[in-house]
Design an enzyme around this catalytic site. Structure first.
Site, mmCIF file in Angstrom:
data_model
loop_
_atom_site.group_PDB
_atom_site.id
_atom_site.type_symbol
_atom_site.label_atom_id
_atom_site.label_comp_id
_atom_site.label_asym_id
_atom_site.label_seq_id
_atom_site.Cartn_x
_atom_site.Cartn_y
_atom_site.Cartn_z
ATOM 1 N NE ARG B 252 12.154 20.991 -57.880
ATOM 2 C CZ ARG B 252 12.457 19.897 -57.185
ATOM 3 N NH1 ARG B 252 12.819 19.649 -56.191
ATOM 4 N NH2 ARG B 252 12.346 18.571 -58.135
ATOM 5 C CG HIS B 256 17.423 19.535 -56.290
ATOM 6 N ND1 HIS B 256 17.212 20.118 -54.953
ATOM 7 C CD2 HIS B 256 18.757 18.964 -55.910
ATOM 8 C CE1 HIS B 256 18.126 20.420 -54.243
ATOM 9 N NE2 HIS B 256 19.001 19.633 -54.933
ATOM 10 C CE1 TYR B 265 11.275 15.329 -58.289
ATOM 11 C CE2 TYR B 265 13.037 13.921 -59.039
ATOM 12 C CZ TYR B 265 12.395 14.908 -58.648
ATOM 13 O OH TYR B 265 13.323 16.371 -58.589
#
Lengths: 328, 337
Positions: B252, B256, B265
């Site tokens: 990724r 998100h 994170y």
């Protein structure tokens, strides 16, 4: 005319629709060789085979979700929840997906499918085989909700539901399955979704009901006529969503008094919608408080016979409520 | 005496030079659409976007064996490249993101990232994750019940793989050997939660064994590996031999969504290192090694993708807004023509 009970009427409706349209299939738990735990699909497996009468694993979410996929594919699935009490794992599919599919796709995907569910108490089924949970579904836009009370309506409404272009939640009160036999018209008998029926005309008050409550209300009306000289009009709603407002309001216009009866608990129940409709749009005809008679505010039907009796709505409770309203 | 030469890898899979260039082209277009979505979001034209950057190779390659307008796709919110491979145009996707009135997915009713399109056999997607997996299984059940040669493919992330409905779907598909392909695009994160906090056993593919069908793990940055797995899965479904679970390990490359900041994170060094795994870079290198792609052709293809997204965006922006007076339509079919 053929005499049959509600269970036979439901089976006959599915059989006729499967014969008429080879896109119609049945899926659910134990619907195959066993013919369903209540026998609603008895004989269909032998007649149509596994690919049209499909035993599923114990996965209600899958039953609803795969039925939705099959409907997208162009089939006309009839999904059976073994008990309405067990529908909750399928709630996500029904509420998030099935009810919203047409709207969210701007009308390009419709879901012609039926979810049949035995509901209601009075059969020693306790908290998890007795629920009347129709209000979760009547408050969900995009679903149609049907709850017949006679063999003729069960057959005609189920056939109409199978042919409907939108998802229909079909509530079958399990206590009525073998309760009585009645005439069902021969031939391709259809009852339109969205139409209530005046089951008994009267002039003094209106009793609005559906499912098993129709039988109870008619019995109560006979008692009221015999013992009190009160002529109650019994209106069987038959379809809860869309509600037949014209028939509801027309009855109130004739009688001036409305008693709404259901077995589900009162708070936020479907009766609240009927009562509010009457209060707002039938106000000028009212000659007494719109009254609800509903199941008690406990989380489910308790098991012991005495406890279940305490819970259930029957003719005696309807008579009591109607007397109070008639005297107003 | 003639020497037998080993065929190039793509040819062994039955892909022509043109096929792999078309796959590369689809990946470039998906990336161009994705980057444009971010630009439009930052410019305030789109409220929210959710990206598929890093997933393009796996998406294009796993969707490639499907027959357009015949098989079915039940995608998820990162499925830009899958949707493009299955027929949606760049203009369709930008139009949906701008919530225009004639958006093929929802007519401006759904948030960005909710792919779907009846004309393309792409099932309309919602937001609760995993629900679409059952729809694909239901489509496959319909094809199985009718004896029709149709395969359904559904895709989702490894976070979604843990949903109960996904388990129900796979179990049922396994029981009846339904023609369905489950593609789990495992990018290692469910928003912020890493794989080791989501997936007991750390393998999604291994779960397939319990359902009675093959589960394979493929390098999602290697489109030819993904294609090989999907082609076999498609053939298995068509033969009546049942489902396949493909776990494509992808990266990724972005946060998100536009509402997320993965720097909170993820180690910046980790994010930086991911760029080395960008499937566009890797596939471009692979195609050069195969002698299919030159620097000149690459420049040309990138210019074409850029021109296409420019034109698609221009046309999408000119489309009409939804008609508020029609907001109550399509609740039910009643009264509709």
């Amino acid at each position: 005319m053929a005499e049959m009970n509600i269970l036979e009427a439901i089976r006959s409706a599915m059989d006729e629709e499967m014969e008429r349209d080879d896109r119609v299939m049945v899926l659910g738990e134990d619907v195959g060789k066993k013919g369903g735990v209540f026998g609603a699909t008895d004989g269909l497996f032998a007649k149509y085979g596994e690919k049209r009468v499909l035993d599923t694993p114990l996965t209600e979410g899958m039953i609803a979700g795969a039925a939705a996929g099959a409907a997208i594919y162009g089939l006309r699935p009839i999904a059976e929840m073994q008990f309405a009490d067990f529908v909750y794992p399928a709630f996500n599919q029904i509420v998030s997906e099935i009810s919203r599919m047409r709207y969210r796709s701007n009308g390009t995907f419709g879901l012609p499918m039926v979810i049949r569910m035995p509901y209601g108490g009075g059969v020693h089924g306790a908290l998890y085989h007795s629920q009347s949970n129709e209000a979760y579904f009547t408050s969900t836009v995009g679903l149609k909700v049907v709850a017949p009370g006679t063999p003729a309506d069960a057959k005609g409404l189920l056939k109409a539901s199978v042919r409907d272009p939108d998802p229909v939640m079909f509530f079958e009160h399990k206590k009525t399955y073998r309760l009585f036999k009645a005439d069902v018209p021969d031939g391709d008998h259809l009852v339109p979704i969205g139409s209530a029926e005046v089951a008994r005309p009267g002039k003094d008050l209106s009793i609005f009901c559906y499912g098993y409550m129709r039988t109870c209300a008619l019995e109560a009306a006979e008692t009221l006529a015999r013992e009190d000289g009160v002529e109650a009009e019994v209106v069987d709603l038959r379809t809860l969503r869309p509600l037949d407002r014209a028939t509801v309001l027309g009855s109130v216009e004739r009688t001036g008094k409305a008693l709404v009866v259901h077995e589900a608990n009162r708070f936020g129940g479907f009766g609240a919608e009927v009562a509010a409709t009457i209060a707002q749009d039938g106000f000028e005809h009212l000659d007494g408080p719109v009254t609800r008679l509903a199941g008690p505010e406990v989380p489910g039907v308790p098991y012991h016979h005495d406890l279940e009796e305490w819970f259930m709505i029957g003719p005696a409770k309807i008579v009591d409520a109607a007397r109070a309203l008639a005297a107003y | 005496m003639a020497e037998t030469q080993a065929q190039p890898r793509h040819a062994e899979l039955g892909l022509t030079d043109q096929d792999v260039l078309d796959m590369y082209r689809a990946m470039l277009l998906a990336r161009a659409v994705d980057e444009r979505m971010w630009l439009m979001q930052r410019a305030g034209k789109i409220a929210f976007i959710i990206s598929g950057q890093g997933h393009e190779g796996a998406q294009v390659a796993t969707t490639w064996p499907l027959r357009r307008n015949h098989d079915w796709l039940a995608p998820y919110y990162r499925s830009i490249a899958s949707a493009i491979t299955f027929g949606m145009t760049a203009e369709d996707i930008i139009t949906a993101h701008l919530a225009k009135g004639d958006d093929v997915s929802s007519g401006g009713r759904q948030m960005p990232g909710h792919y779907g399109g009846a004309p393309y056999n792409i099932v309309s997607l919602s937001s609760p994750v995993g629900t679409q997996v059952l729809h694909a299984v239901g489509i496959a059940m319909g094809a199985w019940a009718r004896g029709e040669d149709v395969v359904a493919l559904t895709s989702y992330g490894e976070g979604t793989a843990n949903q109960g409905e996904v388990h129900e779907a796979m179990n049922f598909a396994g029981v009846h050997r339904l023609p369905v392909i489950f593609v789990c695009e495992n990018n290692g994160y469910a928003i912020s939660v890493p794989l080791e906090k989501q997936v007991g056993g750390l393998s999604v593919a291994a779960r397939a064994q319990g359902y009675g069908f093959p589960g394979v793990t493929v390098d999602g940055d290697d489109p030819l590996a993904c294609y090989a797995a999907a082609k076999e899965a498609h053939e298995r479904g068509r033969r009546g031999d049942g489902p396949t679970l493909i776990e494509a390990r992808v990266v990724r490359l972005t946060s998100h969504s536009s509402d997320d900041d993965q720097r909170r994170y993820r180690d910046p060094a980790e994010v930086e290192a991911l760029k080395q795994q960008d499937p566009l870079v890797g596939f471009g290198r692979q195609l050069r090694e195969l002698g299919v792609l030159t620097d000149e052709l690459d420049q040309q293809l990138r210019a074409e993708a850029k021109a296409e997204i420019n034109e698609a965006s221009r046309r999408a922006e000119a489309r009409p807004e939804p008609d508020v007076s029609a907001a109550e339509r399509h609740v039910y079919a009643d009264g509709e023509a």
